[in-house]
Design a protein around this motif. Structure first.
Motif: not given
Length: 279
Positions: A1-26
């Motif tokens: 029972m102690k580890y049944r909460g593991v499946h409740r931990q969320q997975l995260f999808h992160w967005i915004g690389h094109h905003i934080d790194y506007p210079d695609r060549d660098n």
């Protein structure tokens, strides 16, 4: 029972690389300070996710095993990390400051799985995998073998190298530091864990596009990009925004506020990255 909460931990999808790194060549030149123009772009990304869904696309550069001749990501994919929010800062730094948290059950229901990380071609497992890939590649292009080729191609999209392609293996930090100190002998009592594994630390899960999924998802006009709808509160559990000002701007948007806080369903937890270290 102690580890049944593991499946409740969320997975995260992160967005915004094109905003934080506007210079695609660098790819090392990240914007130093968020301006309102950047915040509005992040809010538009959130609106798009709420309206159309999460985007599956072929990564650029594409993940590859060895030289990519036999195994390479050629299908649209959607990536997640299993890191908790409190440990996600290094991941955010590389991939963007808008995080969308979903339950593992949702990702699994769409065929998603943890990525299988593998070593270089000298490892027996990788040799066997590349041998299979070569055999499948050389099968005849006929109806009988088409399904086998497609199945192997789909399965191969879940493999990822531990290190970046072409990255030379480096000795662990203790050796390097002690060599710089005049060539002294390394401390025999120090434990050495090996070099940095750039991709393993991402703890990635991914959803891979299949032919069955194509019939259910909406395709965007600008290329091989597909949108996977998510229901706020039922499948989208958490939204993490770049800072408190972006959070304020987003919650003053009537459309976003209405989707995140529906009148007849569970709400979406809303946080800013500035909140995370305070828990």
């Amino acid at each position: 029972m102690k580890y049944r909460g593991v499946h409740r931990q969320q997975l995260f999808h992160w967005i915004g690389h094109h905003i934080d790194y506007p210079d695609r060549d660098n790819q090392r030149r990240r914007i130093k300070k968020l301006e309102d123009s950047h915040r509005r772009e992040y809010i538009q990304c959130l609106r798009s996710a709420l309206e159309s869904g999460l985007r599956l696309k072929i990564p650029n550069p594409a993940d590859a095993i060895d030289d990519g001749r036999l195994i390479k990501v050629t299908r649209p994919i959607l990536c997640f990390t299993e890191w908790s929010l409190g440990d996600s800062q290094p991941h955010v730094f590389k991939y963007g400051r808008l995080g969308l948290g979903l339950p593992k059950s949702f990702v699994l229901s769409k065929g998603g799985l943890p990525v299988a990380y593998i070593r270089d071609r000298r490892a027996a497992y990788v040799k066997a995998l590349l041998h299979l890939a070569e055999h499948v590649r050389d099968l005849p292009e006929d109806r009988k073998h088409r399904g086998v080729k497609d199945d192997f191609d789909f399965v191969s999209q879940f493999f990822k190298a531990l290190r970046k392609p072409g990255e030379k293996r480096r000795k662990s930090a203790p050796f390097s530091r002690e060599r710089r100190k005049g060539g002294k002998s390394p401390d025999p009592f120090k434990r050495r864990f090996g070099g940095y594994l750039q991709y393993l630390e991402e703890r990635e899960w991914r959803i891979v596009m299949s032919e069955a999924m194509k019939r259910k998802l909406k395709r965007e006009d600008d290329g091989d990009i597909w949108c996977l709808p998510v229901r706020p509160g039922h499948e989208l559990f958490t939204v993490v925004l770049p800072d408190n000002r972006t959070t304020n701007m987003a919650l003053n948007d009537g459309f976003i506020r209405g989707r995140l806080f529906p009148t007849s369903g569970p709400h979406v937890t809303v946080l800013s990255l500035e909140d995370i270290p305070t828990f």
